[in-house]
Design a protein around this motif. Structure first.
Motif, PDB file in Angstrom:
ATOM      1  N   UNK A 150       0.819  -1.221   0.000  1.00  0.00           N
ATOM      2  CA  UNK A 150       0.000   0.000   0.000  1.00  0.00           C
ATOM      3  C   UNK A 150       0.848   1.264   0.000  1.00  0.00           C
ATOM      4  N   UNK A 151       0.363   2.262  -0.722  1.00  0.00           N
ATOM      5  CA  UNK A 151       0.965   3.589  -0.787  1.00  0.00           C
ATOM      6  C   UNK A 151      -0.175   4.592  -0.898  1.00  0.00           C
ATOM      7  N   UNK A 155      -5.804  11.286  -5.411  1.00  0.00           N
ATOM      8  CA  UNK A 155      -6.995  10.717  -6.012  1.00  0.00           C
ATOM      9  C   UNK A 155      -7.336   9.340  -5.498  1.00  0.00           C
ATOM     10  N   UNK A 156      -6.544   8.843  -4.534  1.00  0.00           N
ATOM     11  CA  UNK A 156      -6.763   7.521  -3.947  1.00  0.00           C
ATOM     12  C   UNK A 156      -6.749   6.395  -4.972  1.00  0.00           C
ATOM     13  N   UNK A 175       2.481  -0.086  -6.219  1.00  0.00           N
ATOM     14  CA  UNK A 175       1.358   0.144  -5.322  1.00  0.00           C
ATOM     15  C   UNK A 175       0.386  -1.018  -5.354  1.00  0.00           C
ATOM     16  N   UNK A 176      -0.450  -1.111  -4.320  1.00  0.00           N
ATOM     17  CA  UNK A 176      -1.418  -2.198  -4.239  1.00  0.00           C
ATOM     18  C   UNK A 176      -1.936  -2.353  -2.826  1.00  0.00           C
ATOM     19  N   UNK A 286      -6.015   9.739   0.942  1.00  0.00           N
ATOM     20  CA  UNK A 286      -6.588   9.568   2.274  1.00  0.00           C
ATOM     21  C   UNK A 286      -5.961   8.423   3.053  1.00  0.00           C
ATOM     22  N   UNK A 287      -5.284   7.504   2.360  1.00  0.00           N
ATOM     23  CA  UNK A 287      -4.558   6.437   3.054  1.00  0.00           C
ATOM     24  C   UNK A 287      -3.400   7.041   3.834  1.00  0.00           C
ATOM     25  N   UNK A 288      -3.277   6.684   5.103  1.00  0.00           N
ATOM     26  CA  UNK A 288      -2.211   7.223   5.932  1.00  0.00           C
ATOM     27  C   UNK A 288      -1.245   6.112   6.321  1.00  0.00           C
ATOM     28  N   UNK A 289      -0.108   6.517   6.834  1.00  0.00           N
ATOM     29  CA  UNK A 289       0.898   5.569   7.291  1.00  0.00           C
ATOM     30  C   UNK A 289       1.926   6.295   8.123  1.00  0.00           C
TER      31      UNK A 289
END
Length: 416
Positions: A150-151, A155-156, A175-176, A286-289
């Motif tokens: 994941x990255x 635009x998600x 990515x994935x 919106x994906x965080x890490x």
């Protein structure tokens, strides 16, 4: 020993601009080319479509881009030397591990795997040539590893094209959703003199990690004299330890797109053209890490125009701790670059542990090095975890003895 030139046409598909013919691309035959005429030279181009092994009794020459395809394992023996040819744009040389491919590159402290330029006069059985140094950069591309982890993208979207590879080359995707994705094993690898230009202001990093998963092993990696960044983490979850970057042209360790792994035990030595030791960006979607960067020794350079400690930008999230820094200018800083990252600091999403800094002449307080440049967000306590120490008196930072094997340790006489 008689000179022997091989091509891997049985397993290489020539599928790139400038290579769309049935003939293997030629070895560079410049009379000044320092490849020892007694060496075995294997010329490689295009797609590697079957698992294969590169052995230490040959020098492998990357003619433009060489891609480890999905489902393929490229094994590189300890002590093997790989040289990239010169070229820019679509002709730039690089070794690319595409999504689903694996590199099994396991060197040792005494027999590292070396990626360098065709102009390097290093010979089989050696760990260094004699004609290039940390000022010679941009002579070939670099090593690019792409995975399914994941990255966080604008635009998600789930998958994007890595920088350094033209958009029409589909092997550049990363990515994935597989956080534990495995792109292979990378141990005791030295990457030198890379960073070829592929477009205006766009160069290849020494080691590019795009969406690389935690199933991948990355340990004991050195990058020397790369035009752009030393090592850049574009998202992903891979952990990396025992890293050294010397004399990069931009940032030494660069984090982007919600990289969520741990970087442990790193040394950065800025050169005359270097920018930041650390450049840390956050998510683009919106994906965080949250990253962890710990146990690092960073060495400044009084000559470089920029030469900063660190820049935290674009909503960066994570923790930086146990950093020992010296040799910087009085104008160098650790910076919160904008409102988003300053807000994350206030909210506890960006945190700092111990920093020990040898104060440059002209700096009286260690907290003066920590600067908030946000336009409208105030912060409190930024730099409060830092202390001033005398040169050589640091109690945190890298265990430098673990990097005594590096070319930089010998060439720069670091004393590791």
């Amino acid at each position: 020993m008689k000179k022997t030139i091989f091509t891997l046409s049985a397993i290489i598909g020539l599928a790139f601009t400038g290579c769309m013919n049935d003939e293997a691309p030629p070895i560079l035959q410049d009379p000044d080319n320092p490849v020892n005429p007694g060496d075995n030279i294997v010329s490689v181009s295009g797609m590697i479509s079957e698992s294969t092994t590169w052995t230490s009794n040959n020098i492998y020459v990357l003619n433009q881009k060489v891609v480890v395809s999905s489902g393929v394992v490229l094994t590189i023996q300890a002590g093997t030397i790989i040289k990239g040819t010169e070229g820019t744009g679509s002709l730039a040389s690089a070794l690319i591990v595409a999504q689903g491919g694996k590199l099994n590159a396991v060197g040792t402290a005494t027999e590292p795997i070396i990626f360098t330029s065709i102009n390097d006069n290093i010979e089989i059985g050696q760990t260094a040539g004699t004609n290039l140094d940390e000022t010679n950069s941009g002579l070939w591309g670099g090593l690019i590893v792409l995975g399914y982890a994941p990255s966080s993208f604008s635009g998600d979207v789930e998958v994007v094209q890595i920088e350094g590879i033209p958009a029409d080359d589909t092997f550049g995707l990363y990515g994935g959703t597989d956080a534990s994705d495995n792109s292979g094993v990378y141990q005791y690898i030295s990457i030198r003199h890379g960073g070829a230009l592929i477009g205006e202001g766009n160069e290849i990093n020494g080691l590019t990690l795009g969406g690389v998963g935690s199933g991948t092993i990355i340990e004991n990696i050195e990058v020397v004299a790369n035009v752009d960044d030393g090592i850049e983490f574009f998202g992903g979850t891979v952990n990396a330890s025992n890293l050294l970057v010397w004399a990069q042209g931009d940032d030494a360790l660069d984090i982007d797109q919600a990289y969520s792994g741990t970087i442990d035990n790193a040394v950065v030595i800025l050169g005359a053209n270097s920018d930041h030791a650390f450049e840390i960006d956050g998510p683009e979607g919106t994906t965080t890490g949250s990253f962890t960067l710990k146990n690092a020794t960073i060495v400044g350079n009084s000559v470089t125009e920029n030469g900063e400690y660190a820049d935290y930008r674009s909503g960066a999230m994570g923790r930086t701790e146990n950093i020992y820094a010296y040799g910087f200018k009085d104008s160098s800083d650790v910076e919160l670059d904008n409102d988003g990252v300053a807000t994350n600091y206030n909210d506890g999403l960006l945190t700092f542990g111990a920093w020990e800094i040898v104060l440059p002449a002209g700096v009286s307080e260690v907290t003066d090095i920590f600067v908030n440049k946000a336009a409208s967000v105030e912060v409190n306590g930024f730099g409060s975890t830092a202390t001033a120490v005398a040169q050589g008196a640091g109690t945190v930072g890298a265990t430098t003895s673990l990097l005594s094997w590096t070319y930089a340790n010998t060439k720069a006489e670091l004393g590791f």
